[in-house]
Each structure stands twice: as structure tokens, then as C-alpha cells.
Design a protein around this motif. Structure first.
Motif: not given
Length: 165
Positions: A6-12, A21-23, A64-65
Motif C-alpha cells: 500500500a505504501v510503496f506500490g507494486s510494479g509499474h 515513498a519510494r523516493a 523509484i519509478v
């Protein structure tokens, strides 16, 4: 695990908050990698050090992306930093490895004479030397200069004659 996704996502398919959050996470990871690598990789700026900086930036940007999975990307970045550290350590103990990795300086000018062979090998022109004299000394020529050396980091050092003021 669901909270991390939920925080960082998954995939593209990342939204703005997940990418942010990834940054933040990659920024902290990069800071740790740079601290492990040491001051050399971001202080002296030799071609060897630029390779690490470019590879580290390119690799971490993928996390990040969402172009690459985050854990393998961080591991690859850590390997790059550790390889840099091992090679830097090796250069401390082996002059031959240091020359191979870091290069050697080239004397381009001494006592009023240009070394055309060294200048050609380094792709440095007389105009480059005069530009350096203007930038470093505010002079339009090399009078009063005993020597000019192309350093390993790509900068040209000028050494004045002892008699010149």
C-alpha cells in the motif's frame, strides 16, 4: 506485507504518493551506500568515481519509478558501492592497479615548451592551457609558468616559476 504494498506500490502502476515513498526510501538507501563508499566517491571526482555515481543514480532511479523490483535494485546498488570500495582499497596497495583504474597525470608544458605528444594523447590544445592560465591566474599567456600538468581528475594544474610574481 499488504501495508508495504500500500505504501510503496507494486510494479509499474504507482501513484504519486507511492513514488514519493519510494523516493524517500531510495534517498535513505543511497545515503547509506554513499557513507559505505566513503568520501572518495563523491569528493575527488576521478573518472573512476564518476562511474560509480552514474551507475548508482541509474540503478536507484529504477526502484523509484518501479522499473525494477526494489530489493534487487538496492542489492545491485550495494554491490556497485562495495566494488568501488574494494577497487579503491586495491589502489592503495597496488600502484599498477591505481594507474589502471585512476590513470596518470600528464605533463603538458615545461619551461616554455609544449609537449605536443602528451597534449595530443590527452586531447588538450594550447588554447586549453591558455584558458586555464586566464581562469587560475588572470594571465593571457604562460609567461611565469614553469609547468602545466593534466591531473588524473581532468583538471590542469599550473606551477609558477619561482622567480615570477
Amino acid at each position: 506485507m499488504d501495508a508495504l504494498i500500500a505504501v510503496f506500490g507494486s510494479g509499474h502502476d504507482l501513484d504519486s504518493l507511492q513514488m514519493a515513498a519510494r523516493a524517500v526510501a531510495v534517498f535513505i538507501g543511497a545515503l547509506v551506500c554513499i557513507r559505505i563508499s566513503g568520501r572518495r566517491s563523491f569528493g575527488q571526482r576521478s573518472p573512476f568515481d564518476y562511474v560509480v555515481a552514474i551507475l548508482l543514480g541509474a540503478t536507484l532511479s529504477r526502484a523509484i519509478v518501479g522499473a525494477s523490483p526494489p530489493i534487487p535494485t538496492v542489492v545491485a546498488s550495494l554491490v556497485i558501492v562495495l566494488l568501488h570500495r574494494v577497487l579503491a582499497w586495491g589502489c592503495l596497495h597496488s600502484p599498477r592497479l591505481e594507474r589502471l583504474v585512476g590513470g596518470t597525470e600528464r605533463e603538458l608544458y615545461r619551461d616554455g615548451r609544449f609537449d605536443e605528444k602528451q597534449m595530443s594523447a590527452a586531447l588538450i590544445t594550447r588554447t586549453d592551457l591558455f584558458e586555464t592560465a586566464r581562469q587560475q591566474l588572470g594571465a593571457n599567456d604562460l609567461s611565469g609558468i614553469r609547468a602545466a600538468t593534466l591531473e588524473r581528475n581532468g583538471e590542469i594544474s599550473l606551477i609558477r616559476d619561482k622567480d615570477a610574481r
